[in-house]
Design an enzyme around this catalytic site. Structure first.
Site, short mmCIF file in Angstrom:
data_model
loop_
_atom_site.label_atom_id
_atom_site.label_comp_id
_atom_site.label_asym_id
_atom_site.label_seq_id
_atom_site.Cartn_x
_atom_site.Cartn_y
_atom_site.Cartn_z
CG ASP A 185 50.02 43.01 20.05
OD1 ASP A 185 49.28 43.12 20.97
OD2 ASP A 185 51.42 42.61 20.44
CG ASP A 220 51.53 45.17 24.80
OD1 ASP A 220 51.34 45.81 25.97
OD2 ASP A 220 52.18 44.26 24.61
CG ASP A 224 53.70 45.59 17.83
OD1 ASP A 224 54.31 45.90 16.57
OD2 ASP A 224 54.10 44.91 18.98
#
Length: 312
Positions: free
Chosen positions: A88, A90, A215
């Site tokens: 992930d 972000d 992440d």
């Protein structure tokens, strides 16, 4: 709620979920009313679609893991088979000027996330010989990279943690590395492969160049829930859009434009907070109390971001 009607119409007529092995995944849903509904399972994508049309959730997630009994509420009884490797990226986690100053979806911040996604993909392919199975624009401020292969499926949390440390260059010490002749690899003195020479060279010059800003919790959690590809992001109304590597290279304007679900029509919107500037390509200016007619996708985005309410 008008937004809920738009979501239901999308799922009834336009949604295209891209989820492998649906019958072995746990699904979770966040209703518009709040809370979380977990431990749901479906035999097919069509069964999933029917459920979503009926319930119309704000968010849809599925497990990275495959289970023998995905609908079982007791995690110990689900029968863990394996799990995809999920990354992930972000904008919320990127310490760049564009992402620090961004309160709404900013193309500049998303471009920083796109560059980080490209860096990750290069490392996965060139250094780890792992080919991404699916690249997904999250529908908000980042990208999800899925790797589904036999070699990663059985990795436990500890092995995934070690991979995270590698990607984030935890404990990186350039003096410990040597070039291995005849290959575009560098190795530890213990003959452990660790990456290509270009990234090591950049890391010697600038430690930040070594790190891939993922992440870490998402990657190491073997029971993690991830946003369902093809679903709507309940924070923006944009599609969590599966894209190809070529589409990723086309840039964020192309990607965001393709992710717009509610392109037709206009809605009346009352501002409860001031907004000034571009919102999903549309120049928007509104003070508290102003009522304006906006493109449907902009009005839906602003309501989901709690800048105001759509009027009937």
């Amino acid at each position: 709620m008008i937004v809920e009607v738009f979501f239901r119409n999308f799922y009834r007529n336009f949604a295209k979920f891209e989820i492998d092995a649906v019958d072995k995944r746990e699904f979770a849903f966040q209703p518009f009313s709040g809370g979380m509904v977990r431990h749901k399972s479906f035999k097919s994508l069509e069964d999933l679609r029917k459920f979503v049309v009926e319930k119309t959730p704000r968010h849809i997630y599925h497990s990275a893991a495959y289970y023998e009994r995905p609908g079982e509420e007791d995690m110990e009884r689900k029968g863990w088979i394996g799990a995809d490797l999920i990354f992930d990226i972000d904008g919320d986690h990127l310490d760049t000027e564009a992402c620090r100053e961004s309160k709404i979806v900013s193309l500049r911040c998303l471009e920083d996330a796109r560059e980080e996604a490209n860096k990750l993909i290069d490392v996965l392919i060139q250094e780890l010989d792992l080919k991404p199975t699916r690249i997904v624009f999250s529908g908000n401020r980042g990208f999800h990279i899925h790797v589904s292969s036999e070699e990663v499926m059985k990795l436990g949390s500890r092995e995934r943690r070690e991979l995270v440390n590698y990607l984030k260059a935890v404990g990186f010490d350039p003096s410990r590395f040597i070039a291995k002749l005849g290959r575009r690899k560098v190795v530890l003195y213990e003959e452990e492969a660790v990456g290509n020479l270009l990234r090591i060279k950049q890391g010697v010059e600038d430690a930040r160049a070594m790190k891939v800003e993922i992440d870490e919790v998402v990657t190491q959690d073997i029971h993690r829930l991830i946003r369902a590809p093809g679903s709507l992001n309940g924070k923006t109304g944009l599609v969590a859009l599966p894209i190809s590597l070529k589409e990723l290279d086309k840039g964020v304007e192309y990607i965001v434009d393709k992710a717009i679900a509610f392109r037709k029509g206009h809605l009346k919107f009352k501002f409860e907070k001031p907004v000034e500037g571009p919102v999903l390509f549309e120049k928007v200016g509104g003070r508290e109390g102003d009522v304006k007619v906006l493109p449907a996708y902009v009005a839906i985005y602003l309501e989901l971001q709690e800048f105001g309410k759509i009027y009937d």
